[in-house]
Design a protein around this motif. Structure first.
Motif, PDB file in Angstrom:
ATOM      1  N   ASN A 165       0.860  -1.181   0.000  1.00  0.00           N
ATOM      2  CA  ASN A 165       0.000   0.000   0.000  1.00  0.00           C
ATOM      3  C   ASN A 165       0.900   1.236   0.000  1.00  0.00           C
ATOM      4  OD1 ASN A 165      -1.519   2.281   1.187  1.00  0.00           O
ATOM      5  ND2 ASN A 165      -3.175   0.782   1.430  1.00  0.00           N
ATOM      6  N   THR A 166       0.915   1.968  -1.101  1.00  0.00           N
ATOM      7  CA  THR A 166       1.848   3.089  -1.233  1.00  0.00           C
ATOM      8  C   THR A 166       1.581   4.183  -0.221  1.00  0.00           C
ATOM      9  OG1 THR A 166       0.435   4.012  -2.973  1.00  0.00           O
ATOM     10  CG2 THR A 166       2.290   2.656  -3.674  1.00  0.00           C
ATOM     11  N   ASP A 167       0.318   4.428   0.094  1.00  0.00           N
ATOM     12  CA  ASP A 167      -0.016   5.474   1.060  1.00  0.00           C
ATOM     13  C   ASP A 167       0.532   5.127   2.445  1.00  0.00           C
ATOM     14  OD1 ASP A 167      -1.382   6.874  -0.908  1.00  0.00           O
ATOM     15  OD2 ASP A 167      -3.320   5.983  -0.390  1.00  0.00           O
ATOM     16  N   ASN A 282      -7.512  -3.024  -9.000  1.00  0.00           N
ATOM     17  CA  ASN A 282      -7.608  -1.802  -9.795  1.00  0.00           C
ATOM     18  C   ASN A 282      -9.026  -1.236  -9.840  1.00  0.00           C
ATOM     19  OD1 ASN A 282      -4.874  -1.486 -10.545  1.00  0.00           O
ATOM     20  ND2 ASN A 282      -5.084  -3.024 -12.150  1.00  0.00           N
ATOM     21  N   LYS A 285     -10.715   2.380  -6.753  1.00  0.00           N
ATOM     22  CA  LYS A 285      -9.971   3.586  -7.120  1.00  0.00           C
ATOM     23  C   LYS A 285      -9.371   4.303  -5.919  1.00  0.00           C
ATOM     24  CE  LYS A 285     -10.950   2.796 -11.369  1.00  0.00           C
ATOM     25  NZ  LYS A 285      -9.908   2.216 -12.235  1.00  0.00           N
ATOM     26  N   LYS A 286      -9.842   3.961  -4.723  1.00  0.00           N
ATOM     27  CA  LYS A 286      -9.297   4.594  -3.523  1.00  0.00           C
ATOM     28  C   LYS A 286      -8.037   3.875  -3.019  1.00  0.00           C
ATOM     29  CE  LYS A 286     -13.763   6.313  -1.876  1.00  0.00           C
ATOM     30  NZ  LYS A 286     -14.752   6.292  -0.742  1.00  0.00           N
ATOM     31  N   HIS A 288      -4.327   2.650  -3.423  1.00  0.00           N
ATOM     32  CA  HIS A 288      -3.100   2.950  -4.160  1.00  0.00           C
ATOM     33  C   HIS A 288      -2.041   1.929  -3.753  1.00  0.00           C
ATOM     34  CE1 HIS A 288      -4.960   7.131  -3.613  1.00  0.00           C
ATOM     35  NE2 HIS A 288      -5.266   6.703  -4.832  1.00  0.00           N
ATOM     36  N   GLN A 364       2.638  -2.501 -13.260  1.00  0.00           N
ATOM     37  CA  GLN A 364       2.122  -3.438 -12.260  1.00  0.00           C
ATOM     38  C   GLN A 364       2.553  -4.867 -12.543  1.00  0.00           C
ATOM     39  OE1 GLN A 364      -2.143  -2.824 -12.267  1.00  0.00           O
ATOM     40  NE2 GLN A 364      -2.015  -1.165 -10.763  1.00  0.00           N
TER      41      GLN A 364
END
Length: 420
Positions: A165-167, A282, A285-286, A288, A364
């Motif tokens: 999870n990038t966030d 994918n 959309k929320k 990342h 990806q």
């Protein structure tokens, strides 16, 4: 605060390997006397319809496969009658048909099951039929071989990589881990409240073995010696993650689909999973996320992941039917068809050029493409003996993570079980 788990959706991942219990129950069928029947298509001249069987029961595979099959069949002047069988019933049915020489013209078989099916004598040797494998990854060709002959070929494959999870990693000031030490540190730092740092599947079936094999093989372990120091090192990594609370104790019950659910619900900051999850991920959309290769024990090593996915086989019938079926498989292995199938299914093309193009076009998938070159067919070391050893290894993982057994003791028990 208690770690609340999201209830998993009832769906099956595209490349879910295994159903070994069903295979074991069906194994006796391979000993049945084999006749010289005419196969699923009957006897006679050139066919106008071929029969095909697979176990896909979830989109996108189940929706895209008939379309691509029909296109390749039409190019060769035939139609294809499609049949889908539940995964647990699939190999028992094929083994019974093989013993009676009534296999369908085409079957899409999980690659570790190929050798058991080929051992019945019910499959056409694609090598002798003249099917070419130029341009395909050698490891993928090897996955479809039995006693030096090619009996199955995959149009595309899958494997495992590390999703993150990038966030959450950005908030924690963490780079995606590349080594086991970095993975352990990151998983600990990302574990907070109901969220675990890492999720993986350690369920007691081939699916759990499939997830453990990247760590097992990358450590230098061999399926011929389950209790080697390298194997103990790999299982110790997983046990330490669970014991430290960086991974949930529930990993022993989670399938790969469940792991994906945990990641999507942000109950896990990272996960081990395959490319077949990308369409679902994918769609949110929320969410990342990024994907990197499986972390390695030490810098400079290469991840060795198991090849997942299915191979096309041709059942014995009569020369005309077999020739048409081989022609359809040849079409399915073409660069364009392989790329289309893989894109729709969330797989990596077996054609090296198509895979490279896909990896360059889709970040990806780049990690999965990078791993294919060093990936390993699960039956490479043991052939038809793989299922028994795979189950012994899955049992060892369960014993260490859920039963309180030390990795060394669990693997020693597994080695004894594999030899009995």
């Amino acid at each position: 605060m208690s770690r609340l788990l999201r209830t998993p959706r009832l769906r099956r991942p595209a490349a879910r390997p295994g159903a070994l219990a069903a295979l074991a129950a069906a194994g006796a069928l391979t000993l049945a006397a084999c006749g010289t029947g005419t196969g699923a298509g009957g006897s006679g001249g050139a066919p106008d319809t071929l029969t095909e069987i697979d176990y896909y029961d979830a989109a996108p595979q189940n929706t895209q496969l008939p379309q691509i099959l029909d296109e390749c069949a039409a190019q060769n002047g035939v139609k294809v009658k499609h049949q889908q069988v539940p995964r647990a019933q699939f190999m028992p049915k094929l083994l019974q048909q093989a013993s009676a020489r009534t296999l369908p013209d085409l079957a899409l078989v999980d690659n570790p099951d190929l050798q058991q099916l080929a051992a019945t004598g019910g499959l056409v040797s694609l090598s002798k039929a003249g099917l070419g494998t130029d341009g395909l990854y050698p490891s993928i060709v090897q996955a479809g071989q039995y006693e030096g002959q090619t009996y199955g070929i995959a149009p595309g494959v899958n494997g495992l990589a590390l999703y993150y999870n990038t966030d959450l990693l950005t908030q924690a000031g963490i780079e995606p881990p590349t080594t086991w030490a970095e993975l352990t540190t990151a998983a600990k730092k990302l574990t907070k409240g109901p969220r675990y740092g890492l999720a993986f599947s350690a369920v007691g079936t081939e699916e759990g073995t499939f997830q453990f094999e990247p760590f097992f093989w990358t450590a230098g372990a061999s399926l011929k010696q389950l209790d080697s120091p390298q194997a103990v090192k790999a299982l110790t990594l997983w046990k330490d993650l669970v014991d430290a609370g960086s991974a949930s104790k529930s990993v022993v019950t989670w399938t790969q689909a469940d792991v994906n659910d945990q990641f999507m619900a942000q109950n896990a900051a990272m996960m081990v999973n395959g490319p077949w999850q990308l369409p679902t991920l994918n769609a949110d959309k929320k969410l990342h996320f990024g994907v990197v290769p499986i972390p390695i024990p030490d810098a400079g090593a290469k991840p060795v992941t198991p090849l997942g996915g299915e191979v096309w086989t041709v059942g014995h019938s009569n020369p005309a039917r077999e020739a048409k079926a081989v022609a359809v498989v040849t079409c399915l292995l073409g660069k364009d068809e392989s790329a289309k199938w893989s894109k729709d299914a969330g797989y990596i093309p077996s054609n090296q050029q198509a895979a490279a193009q896909l990896g360059a076009a889709d970040p990806q998938l780049a990690a999965f493409v990078a791993e294919v070159g060093t990936a390993r067919a699960r039956t490479t070391e043991l052939g038809t003996g793989y299922p028994k050893v795979s189950q012994a290894l899955a049992d060892a993982v369960q014993a260490a993570l859920a039963g309180g057994t030390s990795p060394a003791s669990a693997l020693s028990q597994a080695q004894r079980a594999a030899k009995n």
